[in-house]
Design a protein around this motif. Structure first.
Motif, PDB file in Angstrom:
ATOM      1  N   SER A 206      47.463  30.318  19.356  1.00 22.24           N
ATOM      2  CA  SER A 206      46.112  30.054  18.877  1.00 22.24           C
ATOM      3  C   SER A 206      45.991  28.642  18.324  1.00 22.24           C
ATOM      4  O   SER A 206      44.987  27.958  18.504  1.00 22.24           O
ATOM      5  CB  SER A 206      45.758  31.078  17.806  1.00 22.24           C
TER       6      SER A 206
ATOM      7  N   VAL B 215      45.722  26.361  21.319  1.00 21.78           N
ATOM      8  CA  VAL B 215      44.472  26.466  22.070  1.00 21.78           C
ATOM      9  C   VAL B 215      43.263  26.082  21.237  1.00 21.78           C
ATOM     10  O   VAL B 215      42.413  25.300  21.647  1.00 21.78           O
ATOM     11  CB  VAL B 215      44.302  27.898  22.631  1.00 21.78           C
ATOM     12  N   TYR B 216      43.182  26.641  20.008  1.00 20.20           N
ATOM     13  CA  TYR B 216      41.978  26.440  19.193  1.00 20.20           C
ATOM     14  C   TYR B 216      42.143  25.390  18.099  1.00 20.20           C
ATOM     15  O   TYR B 216      41.178  25.019  17.444  1.00 20.20           O
ATOM     16  CB  TYR B 216      41.562  27.744  18.524  1.00 20.20           C
ATOM     17  N   GLY B 217      43.375  24.980  17.835  1.00 16.82           N
ATOM     18  CA  GLY B 217      43.579  23.994  16.775  1.00 16.82           C
ATOM     19  C   GLY B 217      43.817  24.608  15.409  1.00 16.82           C
ATOM     20  O   GLY B 217      44.213  23.909  14.482  1.00 16.82           O
ATOM     21  N   THR B 218      43.547  25.892  15.261  1.00 16.31           N
ATOM     22  CA  THR B 218      43.874  26.554  13.995  1.00 16.31           C
ATOM     23  C   THR B 218      44.556  27.880  14.311  1.00 16.31           C
ATOM     24  O   THR B 218      44.205  28.529  15.292  1.00 16.31           O
ATOM     25  CB  THR B 218      42.621  26.861  13.158  1.00 16.31           C
TER      26      THR B 218
ATOM     27  N   PRO C  76      41.022  32.018  13.033  1.00 19.24           N
ATOM     28  CA  PRO C  76      39.662  31.483  13.010  1.00 19.24           C
ATOM     29  C   PRO C  76      39.258  31.186  11.572  1.00 19.24           C
ATOM     30  O   PRO C  76      39.556  31.988  10.670  1.00 19.24           O
ATOM     31  CB  PRO C  76      38.813  32.615  13.596  1.00 19.24           C
TER      32      PRO C  76
ATOM     33  N   GLU D 133      25.137  31.689  14.921  1.00 20.38           N
ATOM     34  CA  GLU D 133      26.431  32.097  15.476  1.00 20.38           C
ATOM     35  C   GLU D 133      26.515  33.610  15.563  1.00 20.38           C
ATOM     36  O   GLU D 133      27.159  34.149  16.445  1.00 20.38           O
ATOM     37  CB  GLU D 133      27.556  31.557  14.592  1.00 20.38           C
TER      38      GLU D 133
ATOM     39  N   SER E 153      26.346  27.334  12.084  1.00 27.09           N
ATOM     40  CA  SER E 153      27.326  26.286  11.817  1.00 27.09           C
ATOM     41  C   SER E 153      26.666  25.108  11.098  1.00 27.09           C
ATOM     42  O   SER E 153      27.341  24.283  10.512  1.00 27.09           O
ATOM     43  CB  SER E 153      27.990  25.815  13.106  1.00 27.09           C
TER      44      SER E 153
ATOM     45  N   ARG F 246      43.576  36.978  13.903  1.00 27.44           N
ATOM     46  CA  ARG F 246      43.259  36.235  15.120  1.00 27.44           C
ATOM     47  C   ARG F 246      42.859  37.199  16.226  1.00 27.44           C
ATOM     48  O   ARG F 246      41.854  36.999  16.909  1.00 27.44           O
ATOM     49  CB  ARG F 246      44.470  35.377  15.522  1.00 27.44           C
TER      50      ARG F 246
ATOM     51  N   GLY G 272      39.624  38.859  15.476  1.00 24.44           N
ATOM     52  CA  GLY G 272      38.522  37.921  15.279  1.00 24.44           C
ATOM     53  C   GLY G 272      37.960  37.914  13.872  1.00 24.44           C
ATOM     54  O   GLY G 272      36.800  37.595  13.660  1.00 24.44           O
TER      55      GLY G 272
END
Lengths: 291, 541
Positions: free
Chosen positions: A37, A40-43, A46, A77, A93, A179, A182
Motif C-alpha cells: 500500500s 502504490v498509494y504513498g501511505t 488510508p 468524497e 477533500s 487498509r 478501507g
C-alpha cells in the motif's frame, strides 16, 4: 458450570515452529499489505480527514441522499446516513468549510426547524501533516516506553522480546486490516492503537508471569494464565464490539473507530499471545535456559 | 469483632465507599464540594448533575489557526549599544525602511528590543517571502540573510493576539469563550479559540477580521477641480478611549457607535477638523450614499465626509453635524471629546463596537491553514444521550460476559459494581475539577470499565485458584501475586497513553487523561477494595 469457559488446548501436540508459524505468517501478510500500500498509494494506511486535511459536514435535510452531492460545487468524497432522522455525514477533500456550509444551506431542503448544517469540521492539509507527525511520535514513544517496561519487569531477553514482538504484531495487523477494510486513520483509530499497546501487553505480562515466576508444570501454568487472560480479552472485545457497533449506527465516528480497532487488535492479541508469545516462552523454558 | 478491628480489616472497602460518597456529592449536590461562585448560574442551569460538558457535547465552535508572519530574531541593527542604551530613532528608521521596501501598512511590521537586549523584527503579511524580508532588512543596513528569518511571530505578539481575541469574544457578549495558545512538539504555535453556542461562520468572521478601525477625512484638495478629493486618516482605533454599545441613528437610517476620543488625541483631531474646513464650509456637506454595505464614491459636488474605515474598507460616510461643528470650532469640544461613528447596519455597528473595544489584532491569523470544529447545540445534545446509551450498553455487555464466565453472583456482582464505582469516582472527580467532558472522555470512561474489569478478573482468578480460600494468609499471598500483574499492566497502560496526555493531538488529550486517571484510581482504590470484598465473601463460609 460456566456458560463460557476457556477451552484447554493441548499444546504438546504442536511444535514451537508450528505454533509460531501462524501468527508470523499473518504478520508477514500484514507487513506485505502495508508495504504494498505504501508503494502504490504513498501511505501504508488510508489517511482520514484528521491527517490528510478535508472537511466533514453533518447535515439534516429532507433532500434524498442521492441528491445531496448536487448541492455542492465540489463532488463529495462520501455521503453516509446516520441513525438520526434525515441526517447525513458528507465528506469533502476541500477545506473551505465556509463555502461548503453556505452551499449546504442554499442547496439542501431544511427539515422542519432544524438547522441544515448540524456540525462542521475541517482540517487544512498543513494541520493534518502536523498531526501526522505528532501521532507518529506519540505511537513511537508509547511503544518504546512499553518495551522499556517489559524489559524492566522481566529482566531477561527472550520473555521481554516476546512481549515486544507480540505487541508490535498487535499494532501491525490491525493497521493492515484498516487498509483492507478501507478504514481511514483518524484521531480515534490512533487512540485505539495506543490503547491497544496497553491492553495487549496485559495478557502477555500475565502469561509470562504465570510461566516464569510461578512454580509448577509449564502446561498447567499456561492453562491457568489462559483462563484468566482469555476471559479478560474476550470481555474487552465484547465491550469494544458493542461500543463500536452502537457508535457506528449512531454516527459517532470517534467511538466507532476506537471500538473497531480495539476489537480487531484484541482478536489479534489472542493469536499472538497464545501462539507466538507462548512458543517463544516454551522454547526459552525448555531449551533457552539450558544453553 | 470490635469496631476498631472492623475498620482495620475493611479499610479498603471503607475507602472505596468514602470515595464513592464524595463523588456522589460532587456530582449531584448543587455547588458540589467546592462551591464556585465564579461560574454564572446559566452554566449549571437545568442539568441534573454538576458535570461540565465540552464543545462536542454542548455545542459551539473551536478554531485553531497559526499566526501569519515572519520573524527575524537577534538582528544587528546597531540601535542597542553595549551598555544597553536604545537608539529609538534608529529602530524607527529600520521599521520605516522595512515597510517601505515591502509596501506594508504601519500595522504590518513591528520591531522590538527584547529583555535580553536583542532586537527582533516581525512582519505580519502572508504575502511577504523570507527572501523579500531579508532584502528589506539589508536595505535598512541590517546584516540579515534568509537563514535568520523564521516563519511565525514572537511570543509577545501571540500573547497580545490572545488577549485581544479574548476581549473580542467577551465584547461580542458571549460567556464561556476562551482563547489560548497550543504548541506542537516541533515548536509550531497555534492560536485556539473556543466559543460555546456560536456557529462557525460567526466565529470565522471575528477571527478573520483584524479589526483595525480608522476615521478618515474625505475632503476636496487644493486643485480647484471639484471632484478631486483627498483621503486622510484623522483618528485610529487607538485614539478611542471609551466605547458605548451601538444604537440606532436618531435621524435617518443606520446605526451609530458613540465614542469618546482620548485626551491625547482630542486636541489634534479638533485642530485638524477646523483646519480642513469640516467645521466651516464643510458642515453637513456629505452626499455619499451607501447600499447597506459599501459606500459609493460617485459624486459631483465637493464632499466633506468623515469615513468609518474597518480593515481598509469604508463602511460608512457621514458629514459633520452642526452641534459638533460648533463646539469644535469654538474649541470647547476637546474638554468633552465625544462623537458618534457611523455604520450602515446593526451587524457592522456591533462589530465596529467590538473592534473598538478590543483593539485590533497585532497580526492576522492564517485562516487558510486552520482547523475548525463546530456543532449545533441540538446535535451535541443528541451525542450526549447517545454517549450515555453506548456507555450503558458497554457496561451491560461486560456484565453479561463476566456473569457467564463465573456464574457465581458472589464473584460477578461485586466485580461489576466495583467497575461501575470506578467510573462514578472518575465522574465525581471530573465534576469536582470542572473538567469539560467531550466525546473523547466518553471513550476514556468506556476504556476504564474495560481495563477495570480485566484487572478484577485477574484478582478473582488468582484468589480462587486451587480451590477455595481457606485462610487469611493464603488470601493475602494470592492477592499480592495478582497485584503484581495488575501493577505491571497499569504501568504499561499509563506509559502507552502518556504521550497523548501531554501532546495536543486534537481531542485525544481528554481520552488519555481520563484513562490514566481511571487506571490510577483503579490500582489505588477500587481494586484493593474488590480484593477485600472477595475475601469476605469467600473466607466467611
Amino acid at each position: 458450570m460456566a456458560y463460557f469457559d476457556v477451552p484447554e488446548i493441548d499444546y504438546t501436540r504442536y511444535s514451537n515452529r508450528q505454533l509460531a508459524a501462524v501468527p508470523l505468517a499473518v504478520l508477514a501478510v500484514a507487513l506485505l499489505v502495508l508495504s504494498g500500500s505504501f508503494l502504490v498509494y504513498g501511505t501504508p494506511v488510508p489517511l482520514g480527514m484528521d491527517f490528510a486535511g478535508g472537511s466533514e459536514l453533518t447535515v439534516q435535510t429532507t433532500t434524498p441522499e442521492g441528491d445531496i452531492p448536487a448541492a455542492f460545487d465540489e463532488q463529495p468524497e462520501s455521503v453516509t446516513g446516520t441513525s438520526g432522522d434525515n441526517q447525513y455525514i458528507v465528506r469533502f477533500s476541500s477545506t473551505d468549510a465556509q463555502a461548503l456550509e453556505d452551499q449546504a444551506t442554499d442547496g439542501l431542503e431544511s427539515d422542519g426547524d432544524a438547522q441544515i448544517v448540524q456540525s462542521v469540521s475541517s482540517t487544512s492539509a498543513s494541520f493534518g501533516q502536523q498531526s501526522q507527525r505528532t501521532a507518529m511520535i506519540g505511537l513511537a514513544v508509547a511503544f518504546v516506553g512499553m518495551s522499556a517496561i517489559a524489559f524492566l519487569l522481566f529482566r531477561t531477553f527472550v520473555p521481554s522480546i516476546a512481549i515486544v514482538l507480540s505487541a508490535f504484531s498487535d499494532l501491525v495487523i490491525p493497521l493492515a486490516f484498516m487498509r483492507l477494510a478501507g478504514i481511514p486513520l483518524s484521531l480515534g483509530t490512533v487512540a485505539g492503537l495506543l490503547m491497544l499497546i496497553g491492553y495487549s501487553v496485559d495478557s502477555d505480562i500475565l502469561l509470562n508471569n504465570h510461566i516464569l515466576r510461578r512454580s509448577g508444570d509449564f502446561y498447567e501454568s499456561t492453562h491457568r494464565a489462559m483462563r484468566t487472560g482469555v476471559t479478560m480479552t474476550v470481555t474487552s472485545m465484547a465491550a469494544m464490539f458493542v461500543m463500536g457497533v452502537a457508535a457506528y449506527l449512531l454516527g459517532i465516528d470517534l467511538l466507532a473507530s476506537i471500538g473497531i480497532i480495539l476489537f480487531v487488535g484484541l482478536a489479534t492479541d489472542l493469536l499472538n499471545t497464545y501462539m507466538l508469545n507462548l512458543s517463544l516462552l516454551r522454547w526459552y523454558k525448555f531449551e533457552g535456559i539450558r544453553s | 469483632m470490635n469496631p476498631i478491628d472492623a475498620i482495620k480489616n475493611n479499610w479498603r472497602v471503607l475507602l472505596l465507599v468514602l470515595f464513592v460518597g464524595f463523588s456522589t456529592v460532587a456530582l449531584f449536590i448543587p455547588g458540589g464540594i467546592v462551591a464556585d461562585d465564579s461560574l454564572a448560574d446559566d452554566s449549571i442551569d437545568d442539568s441534573p448533575t454538576n458535570l461540565e460538558f465540552g464543545l462536542s457535547l454542548e455545542g459551539g465552535t473551536r478554531m485553531r489557526a497559526p499566526v501569519d508572519g515572519l520573524t527575524a530574531e537577534d538582528i544587528d541593527t546597531g540601535a542597542v549599544s553595549d551598555d544597553g542604551q536604545i537608539d529609538q530613532d534608529r529602530l524607527d528608521e529600520v521599521d520605516a525602511t522595512i515597510r517601505e521596501e515591502l509596501d506594508l501598512d504601519p500595522a504590518d511590521s513591528n520591531i522590538n528590543v527584547q529583555e535580553d537586549g536583542t532586537v527582533t523584527a516581525e512582519v505580519f503579511d502572508g504575502n511577504v517571502t523570507e527572501a523579500e524580508f531579508a532584502a528589506a532588512l539589508q536595505a535598512a543596513d541590517v546584516d540579515a540573510t534568509e537563514d535568520d528569518i523564521r516563519p511565525g511571530v514572537t511570543q509577545e505578539t501571540r500573547d497580545s493576539i490572545i488577549e485581544t481575541l479574548q476581549s473580542k469574544i467577551n465584547a461580542a457578549g458571549l460567556s464561556g469563550g476562551t482563547a489560548y495558545e497550543s504548541s506542537t512538539l516541533e515548536g509550531d504555535h497555534y492560536i485556539v479559540v473556543e466559543v460555546p453556542n456560536m456557529g462557525a461562520s460567526e466565529l470565522r468572521e471575528i477571527l478573520s477580521d483584524r479589526g483595525q478601525v480608522e476615521v478618515r477625512a474625505y475632503y476636496p484638495d487644493d486643485s480647484g477641480n471639484q471632484t478631486n478629493q483627498t483621503n486622510q486618516t484623522v483618528l485610529t482605533g487607538e485614539d478611542i478611549a471609551n466605547v458605548d454599545p451601538p444604537e440606532q441613528r436618531q435621524r435617518g437610517s443606520g446605526y451609530v457607535v458613540p465614542v469618546q476620543v482620548s485626551e491625547d488625541a482630542a486636541p489634534g483631531f479638533q485642530q485638524q477638523m477646523n483646519d480642513l474646513g469640516f467645521t466651516g464650509e464643510g458642515q453637513g456637506r456629505c452626499n455619499l450614499r451607501g447600499d447597506g454595505e459599501t459606500i459609493s464614491f460617485d459624486h459631483e459636488n465637493e464632499q466633506y465626509c468623515l469615513l468609518t474605515v474597518v480593515d481598509d474598507e469604508v463602511v460608512d460616510a457621514h458629514s459633520m453635524g452642526q452641534s459638533l461643528a460648533t463646539s469644535m470650532s469654538s474649541g470647547s469640544w476637546e474638554s468633552n471629546p465625544t462623537f458618534q461613528m457611523g455604520a450602515q447596519n446593526q451587524q457592522d455597528a456591533q462589530s465596529l463596537s467590538v473592534n473598538l473595544r478590543a483593539g485590533s489584532l497585532r497580526a492576522p491569523l492564517d485562516m487558510d491553514n486552520n482547523q475548525v470544529y463546530s456543532i449545533q447545540p441540538s446535535h451535541a445534545d443528541q451525542f450526549k444521550q447517545y454517549s450515555l446509551l453506548i456507555g450503558l450498553l458497554s457496561v451491560l455487555t461486560v456484565s453479561g460476559v463476566v456473569y457467564s464466565r463465573y456464574t457465581d453472583t458472589r464473584v460477578a456482582l461485586p466485580m461489576i459494581l466495583t467497575a461501575v464505582a470506578e467510573v462514578a469516582i472518575l465522574l465525581g472527580f471530573a465534576a469536582l475539577i470542572r473538567m469539560p467532558l467531550d466525546l473523547s472522555h466518553v471513550a476514556g470512561f468506556i476504556a476504564v470499565v474495560g481495563t477495570g474489569v480485566d484487572d478484577l478478573v485477574i484478582i478473582a482468578d488468582e484468589v480462587m485458584d486451587e480451590g477455595d480460600v481457606s485462610s487469611e494468609r493464603v488470601f493475602q499471598s494470592r492477592f499480592r501475586k495478582a497485584f503484581w500483574v495488575i501493577g505491571a499492566a497499569a504501568a504499561t497502560t499509563i506509559i502507552a497513553l502518556s504521550p497523548l496526555a501531554v501532546m495536543s493531538l486534537g481531542d485525544l488529550q481528554g481520552f488519555a487523561i481520563i484513562t490514566i486517571l481511571g487506571v490510577l484510581i483503579g490500582v489505588l482504590i477500587t481494586r484493593p477494595a474488590y480484593g477485600d470484598i472477595l475475601r469476605r465473601l469467600l473466607t466467611d463460609r
